[in-house]
Design a protein around this motif. Structure first.
Motif, PDB file in Angstrom:
ATOM      1  N   ARG A 100       0.891  -1.283   0.028  1.00 51.93           N
ATOM      2  CA  ARG A 100       0.103  -0.152  -0.166  1.00 51.93           C
ATOM      3  C   ARG A 100       0.800   1.244  -0.002  1.00 51.93           C
ATOM      4  O   ARG A 100       0.113   2.363   0.044  1.00 51.93           O
ATOM      5  N   GLY A 101       2.066   1.309   0.068  1.00 51.51           N
ATOM      6  CA  GLY A 101       2.920   2.316  -0.112  1.00 51.51           C
ATOM      7  C   GLY A 101       3.504   2.769   1.271  1.00 51.51           C
ATOM      8  O   GLY A 101       4.194   3.878   1.303  1.00 51.51           O
ATOM      9  N   VAL A 102       3.407   2.269   2.295  1.00 50.36           N
ATOM     10  CA  VAL A 102       3.915   2.383   3.605  1.00 50.36           C
ATOM     11  C   VAL A 102       5.559   2.230   3.513  1.00 50.36           C
ATOM     12  O   VAL A 102       6.073   1.257   3.223  1.00 50.36           O
ATOM     13  N   THR A 103       6.288   3.196   3.783  1.00 49.89           N
ATOM     14  CA  THR A 103       7.896   3.079   3.628  1.00 49.89           C
ATOM     15  C   THR A 103       8.538   3.467   5.136  1.00 49.89           C
ATOM     16  O   THR A 103       9.613   2.737   4.862  1.00 49.89           O
ATOM     17  N   ASP A 104       7.991   4.065   5.794  1.00 48.66           N
ATOM     18  CA  ASP A 104       8.795   4.698   6.890  1.00 48.66           C
ATOM     19  C   ASP A 104       8.525   3.759   8.061  1.00 48.66           C
ATOM     20  O   ASP A 104       8.187   3.729   9.293  1.00 48.66           O
ATOM     21  N   PHE A 105       9.227   2.282   8.058  1.00 53.07           N
ATOM     22  CA  PHE A 105       9.198   1.401   8.960  1.00 53.07           C
ATOM     23  C   PHE A 105      10.254   1.443   9.996  1.00 53.07           C
ATOM     24  O   PHE A 105      11.427   1.732   9.382  1.00 53.07           O
ATOM     25  N   THR A 106      10.083   1.539  11.399  1.00 54.88           N
ATOM     26  CA  THR A 106      11.085   1.506  12.282  1.00 54.88           C
ATOM     27  C   THR A 106      11.661   0.239  12.793  1.00 54.88           C
ATOM     28  O   THR A 106      12.667   0.071  13.204  1.00 54.88           O
ATOM     29  N   GLN A 107      10.715  -0.795  12.388  1.00 51.97           N
ATOM     30  CA  GLN A 107      11.133  -2.287  12.839  1.00 51.97           C
ATOM     31  C   GLN A 107      10.085  -3.126  11.969  1.00 51.97           C
ATOM     32  O   GLN A 107       8.969  -2.957  11.947  1.00 51.97           O
TER      33      GLN A 107
END
Length: 134
Positions: A100-107
């Motif tokens: 879906r385009g989420v890119t800012d994963f921290t973990q």
């Protein structure tokens, strides 16, 4: 006696961008979207849930200019609160969020004694954890 939490607030810098992220990317549903003069009351919630998340932009009528600027700086730094959601499939949801385009994963999804969880940030810097309870 308090019987339930009705609304919690997350500060965002742009309500339309927040609505797109929380609904179109995370999969929440829009709750209220009401305009009263210059003020827009905008909420989202877990589909079928009752507790709403108020997507609040710092500024009038709640904050003076100086306070609003301080809040914007803290939001951008990721220094104000966050949200914790629960899922039944953390790894599957992780892959879906990437699609879906989420890119800012921290973990990435990680196993712990309490279950599997992952971390990400919304477009403004707010921390989000998603937990699959063990």
């Amino acid at each position: 006696m308090i019987t339930k939490l009705n609304v919690a607030t997350v500060y965002v810098l742009d309500k339309d961008e927040a609505l797109d992220f929380y609904v179109d990317k995370l999969g929440l549903e829009k709750g209220n979207d009401v305009q009263q003069g210059d003020y827009r009351w905008l909420t989202v919630r877990v589909p079928g849930g009752q507790t709403e998340i108020n997507l609040e932009k710092p500024g009038p009528p709640l904050h003076d200019d100086a306070t609003a600027e301080q809040i914007r700086e803290l939001v951008t730094k990721g220094a104000i609160g966050g949200l914790v959601f629960v899922t039944d499939d953390a790894r599957g949801l992780y892959e879906e969020l990437k699609r879906r385009g989420v890119t800012d994963f921290t973990q990435e999804p990680t196993d712990h004694f309490y279950g599997t969880d992952m971390g990400l940030r919304d477009p403004f810097g707010n921390h989000i954890r998603i937990l699959q309870q063990g």
